[in-house]
Design a protein around this motif. Structure first.
Motif, PDB file in Angstrom:
ATOM      1  N   LYS A   1      -4.381  -4.671   0.944  1.00  0.00           N
ATOM      2  CA  LYS A   1      -5.747  -4.290   0.586  1.00  0.00           C
ATOM      3  C   LYS A   1      -6.717  -5.223   1.292  1.00  0.00           C
ATOM      4  O   LYS A   1      -6.492  -6.429   1.352  1.00  0.00           O
TER       5      LYS A   1
ATOM      6  N   SER B   1      -2.263  -7.650   9.078  1.00  0.00           N
ATOM      7  CA  SER B   1      -3.111  -7.868   7.902  1.00  0.00           C
ATOM      8  C   SER B   1      -3.262  -9.363   7.630  1.00  0.00           C
ATOM      9  O   SER B   1      -4.319  -9.823   7.194  1.00  0.00           O
TER      10      SER B   1
ATOM     11  N   PRO C   1      -1.027  -0.681   5.794  1.00  0.00           N
ATOM     12  CA  PRO C   1       0.332  -0.484   5.278  1.00  0.00           C
ATOM     13  C   PRO C   1       0.346  -0.574   3.757  1.00  0.00           C
ATOM     14  O   PRO C   1      -0.564  -1.146   3.148  1.00  0.00           O
ATOM     15  N   PHE C   2       1.377  -0.024   3.163  1.00  0.00           N
ATOM     16  CA  PHE C   2       1.528  -0.027   1.705  1.00  0.00           C
ATOM     17  C   PHE C   2       1.442  -1.450   1.174  1.00  0.00           C
ATOM     18  O   PHE C   2       2.066  -2.365   1.696  1.00  0.00           O
ATOM     19  N   GLY C   3       0.665  -1.622   0.124  1.00  0.00           N
ATOM     20  CA  GLY C   3       0.560  -2.922  -0.534  1.00  0.00           C
ATOM     21  C   GLY C   3      -0.490  -3.852   0.049  1.00  0.00           C
ATOM     22  O   GLY C   3      -0.710  -4.932  -0.474  1.00  0.00           O
TER      23      GLY C   3
ATOM     24  N   SER D   1       5.216  -0.463  11.391  1.00  0.00           N
ATOM     25  CA  SER D   1       4.803  -0.872  10.039  1.00  0.00           C
ATOM     26  C   SER D   1       4.833  -2.390   9.884  1.00  0.00           C
ATOM     27  O   SER D   1       3.915  -2.980   9.311  1.00  0.00           O
TER      28      SER D   1
ATOM     29  N   GLY E   1      -4.533   3.284   9.380  1.00  0.00           N
ATOM     30  CA  GLY E   1      -4.515   2.951   7.962  1.00  0.00           C
ATOM     31  C   GLY E   1      -3.772   1.670   7.664  1.00  0.00           C
ATOM     32  O   GLY E   1      -2.983   1.181   8.464  1.00  0.00           O
TER      33      GLY E   1
ATOM     34  N   ILE F   1       1.720  -5.083   8.884  1.00  0.00           N
ATOM     35  CA  ILE F   1       1.758  -6.068   7.792  1.00  0.00           C
ATOM     36  C   ILE F   1       1.392  -7.449   8.328  1.00  0.00           C
ATOM     37  O   ILE F   1       0.577  -8.166   7.738  1.00  0.00           O
TER      38      ILE F   1
END
Length: 155
Positions: free
Chosen positions: A32, A63, A28-30, A56, A26, A60
């Motif tokens: 897209k 991404s 990471p938070f934030g 994590s 998945g 990031i």
């Protein structure tokens, strides 16, 4: 009572690793992803390591690598249409500015990949490609065109 740590050399660990090869990692938070192409790039890059080996912070940074790869591909498609050489307003042949833009994106991307040691997960050269070999074996077992695909998949 302490939970026993799984030994990396046990059959149990090997089965878990095999099963994890098929689970997507998945975002990471934030973070897209905007397009299906970015998602496909994400999936390809996240397979570079076992799921448990991703931190994590690495995801990031990854991404950023994915976004850069997507931009590189977009600009490369534009460059392929326009050509590497174009004419300026005076009619003089010049290098298409997209060449420089793509080069800049590629340099940034490679710098992030190096900082993450994404191209190397073990320090011992003899072990360097072991995870990739294991992952490729796992994927071969599920390839529709291989005889091994007749094996039952883990659930």
């Amino acid at each position: 009572m302490h939970k026993r740590k799984t030994d990396k050399n046990t059959v149990e660990k090997m089965v878990l690793d095999f099963q994890n090869q098929f689970k997507p990692i998945g975002l990471p938070f934030g973070v897209k992803l905007e397009t299906e192409e970015e998602q496909a790039i994400w999936d390809a890059f996240t397979r570079a390591r076992a799921k448990d080996d991703w931190r994590s912070m690495d995801l990031i940074l990854l991404s950023k690598v994915v976004k850069l790869e997507y931009q590189i591909r977009q600009h490369t498609r534009e460059l392929d249409k326009a050509g590497a050489i174009m004419e300026n307003k005076r009619g003089t042949p010049i290098v298409n500015p997209l060449v420089s833009i793509i080069d800049t994106f590629e340099r940034r991307q490679l710098a992030v990949i190096r900082s993450m040691s994404l191209n190397q997960t073990y320090s011992d050269p003899r072990d360097l490609n072991l995870p990739a070999k294991d992952q490729n074996k796992a994927r071969a077992l599920t390839d529709e065109n291989s005889p091994e695909s007749l094996l039952a998949m883990p659930s």
